[in-house]
Design an enzyme around this catalytic site. Structure first.
Site, PDB file in Angstrom:
ATOM      1  N   SER A 157      37.740  28.721  35.932  1.00  0.00           N
ATOM      2  CA  SER A 157      37.661  28.945  37.373  1.00  0.00           C
ATOM      3  C   SER A 157      36.514  28.114  37.920  1.00  0.00           C
ATOM      4  CB  SER A 157      37.399  30.426  37.655  1.00  0.00           C
ATOM      5  OG  SER A 157      37.015  30.637  39.005  1.00  0.00           O
ATOM      6  N   TYR A 171      32.512  38.056  35.884  1.00  0.00           N
ATOM      7  CA  TYR A 171      33.542  37.016  35.972  1.00  0.00           C
ATOM      8  C   TYR A 171      32.940  35.618  35.865  1.00  0.00           C
ATOM      9  CZ  TYR A 171      37.749  34.622  37.584  1.00  0.00           C
ATOM     10  OH  TYR A 171      38.841  33.800  37.668  1.00  0.00           O
TER      11      TYR A 171
END
Length: 270
Positions: A157, A171
């Site tokens: 990401s 995350y």
């Protein structure tokens, strides 16, 4: 004059995956499903793994509708036993494995001063430990059997590179670790002809981000904030990621390894 190679005469041949076998974890998720359908439509065979049996069955039906061949296993790579069972399912059905897509993952937002350690660990286990275990199982089989040319694709990401104001210490940290794992495995396995790369998107439409496309005040505000940072002026769709996925899983990327491929509408460029 230099001889014109076959690949220059027929560039699309570099993307040929007909008959190749791919394991896809997180196959019921948006990215995993996209990879399954893309590979199946290109003539590849797929082993689909996920935690939800009902959703897994839906993806398998879609693969069959495209004329693809698949096998399923309701399992996530939470343990080495799980990872080895997923590999064994593919080998029992198809006899070999040519590529691995690790699309399983998890997120639980929370500010560090408020979030329980158990939630942070759950994110790290799903996004890092699971990647390591799945790569270990398949990579060991390739190396032990002298199989060169394996392809590993992980899901990273832009949050592996950039922070986030919304309590993403789990995350963001997990995706930074995914980037590091991508690079170290690429260098460790290069001598075996195995390539390891990751796709790193910005926000794209998925089950986890559907709320951002809603008419709710929070959804609209979050969507506007995300759009303001993307030069191309829109959020992503899973179809935007599939060209890169096919490249990284096909012979076209044989000289590309250890790369974090940002598919982000220009976010990381600005």
């Amino acid at each position: 004059m230099a001889e014109i190679s076959n690949q220059l005469r027929n560039p699309l041949s570099a993307f040929d995956v007909v008959g190749k076998v791919y394991i896809i974890t997180g196959a019921s998720g948006t990215f995993g499903r996209g990879c399954a359908l893309t590979l199946a439509s290109m003539g590849a065979k797929v082993c689909l793994a996920a935690g939800s049996g009902a959703e897994l069955a839906e993806v398998a039906t879609e693969v069959a509708e495209l004329g693809g061949e698949c096998v399923t296993i309701q399992r996530r790579p939470d343990t080495l036993e799980d990872a080895e069972a997923i590999l064994a399912t593919a080998l029992d059905k198809f006899g070999t494995v040519d590529g691995l897509v690790i699309a399983s993952g998890f997120n639980k937002a929370g500010y560090i001063h408020e979030q329980p350690l158990e939630e942070w660990e759950a994110v790290m286990n799903a996004n890092v430990r699971g990647n390591w275990l799945m790569a270990k199982a398949v990579g060991k089989w390739w190396i032990d059997n002298n199989r060169r040319g394996g392809k590993v694709l992980m899901m990273s990401s832009v949050r592996g590179r950039h922070g986030n104001v919304s309590g993403y210490t789990g995350y963001c940290t997990s995706k930074g670790a995914t980037d590091a794992l991508t690079r170290v495995l690429a260098t460790e396995w290069a001598k075996y002809g195995i390539t390891v790369n990751s796709i790193a998107p910005t926000v794209f439409r998925s089950k986890l981000t559907a709320w951002m496309w809603s008419d709710s005040e929070v959804g609209q505000a979050t969507r506007a904030r995300s759009l303001a940072r993307i030069p191309l002026g829109r959020l992503g769709e899973v179809e935007d990621l599939m060209g890169m996925a096919l490249y990284l899983l096909s012979p076209a990327s044989d000289f590309c390894t250890g790369q974090i491929m940002y598919v982000d509408g220009g976010l990381t460029a600005g």
